[in-house]
Design an enzyme around this catalytic site. Structure first.
Site, PDB file in Angstrom:
ATOM      1  N   PHE A  56      43.375  -8.990 -11.326  1.00  0.00           N
ATOM      2  CA  PHE A  56      44.419  -9.211 -12.323  1.00  0.00           C
ATOM      3  C   PHE A  56      45.245  -7.918 -12.459  1.00  0.00           C
ATOM      4  O   PHE A  56      44.671  -6.827 -12.525  1.00  0.00           O
ATOM      5  CB  PHE A  56      43.728  -9.557 -13.646  1.00  0.00           C
ATOM      6  N   ASP A  69      34.609  -7.282 -14.819  1.00  0.00           N
ATOM      7  CA  ASP A  69      35.514  -7.983 -15.722  1.00  0.00           C
ATOM      8  C   ASP A  69      35.104  -9.449 -15.705  1.00  0.00           C
ATOM      9  O   ASP A  69      35.177 -10.122 -14.673  1.00  0.00           O
ATOM     10  CB  ASP A  69      36.971  -7.835 -15.260  1.00  0.00           C
ATOM     11  N   TYR A  91      39.257 -15.476 -25.437  1.00  0.00           N
ATOM     12  CA  TYR A  91      40.200 -16.566 -25.720  1.00  0.00           C
ATOM     13  C   TYR A  91      40.330 -17.578 -24.588  1.00  0.00           C
ATOM     14  O   TYR A  91      41.057 -18.532 -24.701  1.00  0.00           O
ATOM     15  CB  TYR A  91      41.579 -16.015 -26.099  1.00  0.00           C
ATOM     16  N   LYS A  92      39.605 -17.345 -23.478  1.00  0.00           N
ATOM     17  CA  LYS A  92      39.661 -18.295 -22.357  1.00  0.00           C
ATOM     18  C   LYS A  92      38.562 -19.344 -22.561  1.00  0.00           C
ATOM     19  O   LYS A  92      38.662 -20.165 -23.459  1.00  0.00           O
ATOM     20  CB  LYS A  92      39.565 -17.527 -21.040  1.00  0.00           C
ATOM     21  N   ARG A 151      46.979 -23.865 -11.204  1.00  0.00           N
ATOM     22  CA  ARG A 151      45.567 -23.727 -11.564  1.00  0.00           C
ATOM     23  C   ARG A 151      45.150 -24.913 -12.416  1.00  0.00           C
ATOM     24  O   ARG A 151      45.785 -25.201 -13.447  1.00  0.00           O
ATOM     25  CB  ARG A 151      45.325 -22.444 -12.357  1.00  0.00           C
TER      26      ARG A 151
HETATM   27  C1  LIG Z   1      42.998 -12.760 -18.829  1.00  0.00           C
HETATM   28  C2  LIG Z   1      42.627 -11.480 -18.160  1.00  0.00           C
HETATM   29  C3  LIG Z   1      42.946 -10.253 -18.749  1.00  0.00           C
HETATM   30  C4  LIG Z   1      43.749 -10.215 -20.028  1.00  0.00           C
HETATM   31  O1  LIG Z   1      43.713  -8.995 -20.640  1.00  0.00           O
HETATM   32  P1  LIG Z   1      44.220  -8.832 -22.131  1.00  0.00           P
HETATM   33  O2  LIG Z   1      44.135  -7.402 -22.383  1.00  0.00           O
HETATM   34  O3  LIG Z   1      43.363  -9.681 -22.998  1.00  0.00           O
HETATM   35  O4  LIG Z   1      45.631  -9.355 -22.189  1.00  0.00           O
HETATM   36  C5  LIG Z   1      42.541  -9.093 -18.110  1.00  0.00           C
HETATM   37  N1  LIG Z   1      41.851  -9.134 -16.939  1.00  0.00           N
HETATM   38  C6  LIG Z   1      41.540 -10.315 -16.347  1.00  0.00           C
HETATM   39  C7  LIG Z   1      40.774 -10.320 -15.071  1.00  0.00           C
HETATM   40  C8  LIG Z   1      41.927 -11.515 -16.935  1.00  0.00           C
HETATM   41  O5  LIG Z   1      41.629 -12.670 -16.360  1.00  0.00           O
END
Ligand SMILES: *Cc1c(COP(=O)(O)O)cnc(C)c1O
Length: 415
Positions: free
Chosen positions: A122, A200, A225-226, A374
């Site tokens: 990400f 992560d 939040y996912k 997705r």
């Molecule tokens: C969704 C996601 C994030 C989001 O980070 P935020 O700081 O909550 O916006 C970060 N890393 C990964 C791998 C994600 O899937």
């Protein structure tokens, strides 16, 4: 397999009653984006209402007696879902911020001067890891990874081989393809090369069983939040393996991480345990909103959720083969269930316009540039038959060219 078989699977589904735990104003909406923002648990609505009325309005500052330990109380509720022990998890800050905190702390505690990440992670993770390395005069080294396969031992070996890596930081489930990495084998690889392993778990927590403790994983962070249904912008979590807690220091010493915060001492002294990774005042309303989603996940049980998620991604892939493969789609996720998280990406040159056409038909996936749709599966509330119908609708959109009106659209700010 036909549609009646999907209905049979729903009839036999022991997790089906959990759908009623969520606020679903329009049952016709097929929500396939629980991997981006999970649905609203009924209990969250009630809990936030109680937190505003009873705790905030009535209790005022006195409510801090109940609030002060929420980050670790909810962390303890999350711990079994990710294979951690009580006292190893805290809910605080954002995922990106927690990644910075733990990668920084891990690197600072090491005599090595290299952080390794990967080029399919990400974007925020890549930016953060590079910034951590720069902040400590260290090197950020990025392993090249097949994005559909996700990080593997074979692909990571070269980056670790020089023996100079302090922290290896990867996503357990890849955000675009849904590829699930081998947590035990990669953690072992990191350790063999003297590096700390930082995972992560954003697309893994609540979606796949994670064994942080059993694999020897050192550090982890992720979203609530996912799949954990914590609410938009809900605070993230962090995990610090107990044996590292006393030797790691956060990059930002704040009063919420102080050993005796209400002594108001002039010098920072880190709290014992995971609490030292707190910085400032936690967002209580958001924590209250996030609590029920984590409790629901724990109640359903991560193994049962995983079993249903596998059945559901298998159904999607079977229907992909039957209906979509001939229509210009390719599969953007691993075929092998053990190498896949809880979403299936289908790729198509016209993916953005198809996504928009799906939304007009009450099917909500998301689009990830350049060409991925997705299809996220949240076994707490997705049914088998709605997945069946969603694939039929995607096929119909392509066959009838219903995406045409969206082809020249200006892409919206959020996809
Ligand atoms: C969704 C996601 C994030 C989001 O980070 P935020 O700081 O909550 O916006 C970060 N890393 C990964 C791998 C994600 O899937």
């Amino acid at each position: 397999m036909n549609r009646a078989d999907a209905q049979q699977l729903d009839a036999a589904d022991t997790l089906a009653p959990f759908r009623d735990e969520f606020v679903i104003p329009d049952p016709e909406v097929c929500y396939l984006d629980g991997n981006s923002l999970g649905r609203l648990p009924r209990a969250s609505q009630a809990r936030v209402e109680r937190a505003t009325q009873h705790e905030w309005a009535d209790g005022l500052v006195r409510s801090w007696h109940d609030w002060i330990d929420l980050p670790t109380t909810i962390g303890d509720a999350l711990a079994p879902i990710i294979g951690a022990q009580p006292g190893e998890v805290m809910i605080c800050d954002q995922t990106s911020v927690n990644l910075y905190k733990l990668a920084w702390a891990g690197l600072a505690a090491s005599d090595r001067k290299v952080v390794v990440g990967d080029d399919s992670n990400f974007p925020s993770d890549r930016y953060v890891l590079r910034a951590v390395a720069e902040a400590q005069g260290a090197e950020y080294r990025e392993a090249k990874i097949d994005p559909t396969e996700g990080p593997t031992v074979a692909q990571l070996e070269a980056a670790l081989a020089p023996g100079d890596v302090g922290v290896l930081a990867l996503s357990l489930v890849a955000f675009k393809s849904g590829a699930l990495a081998d947590c035990a084998a990669i953690t072992d690889l990191a350790h063999r090369h003297g590096a700390l392993m930082l995972w992560d778990l954003s697309h893994a927590a609540g979606a796949v069983p994670v064994a942080l403790e059993a694999t020897g994983s050192d550090l982890a962070i992720g979203c609530t939040y996912k799949y954990l249904n914590g609410g938009p912008g809900a605070p993230a979590f962090l995990y610090v393996r107990r044996e590292h807690q006393e030797r790691l220091q956060p990059p930002i010493p704040g009063w919420f991480g102080h050993d005796d915060m209400f002594a108001f001492e002039g010098q920072y002294r880190p709290a014992a345990g995971v609490r030292r990774f707190g910085i400032g005042t936690p967002p209580i309303l958001s924590l209250r909103g996030a609590q029920p989603g984590i409790e629901l996940t724990a109640k359903a049980g991560i193994d049962a959720l995983r079993a249903k998620s596998i059945q559901q991604t298998e159904l999607l892939i079977a229907r992909f083969d039957a209906r979509l493969a001939a229509l210009g789609f390719t599969l953007g996720s691993p075929r092998e269930a053990s190498q896949r998280g809880s979403h299936v990406s289908v790729r198509h040159a016209d993916a953005y316009a198809i996504t928009q056409a799906m939304i007009t038909r009450n099917i909500v996936p998301d689009f990830r540039a350049p060409d991925s749709i997705r299809l996220g599966i949240a076994p707490l509330y997705n049914s088998f038959v709605e997945l069946w119908d969603a694939v039929e609708a995607i096929a119909d959109i392509v066959e009838s060219d219903a995406a045409a009106p969206f082809r020249s659209d200006q892409r919206s700010k959020v996809t």
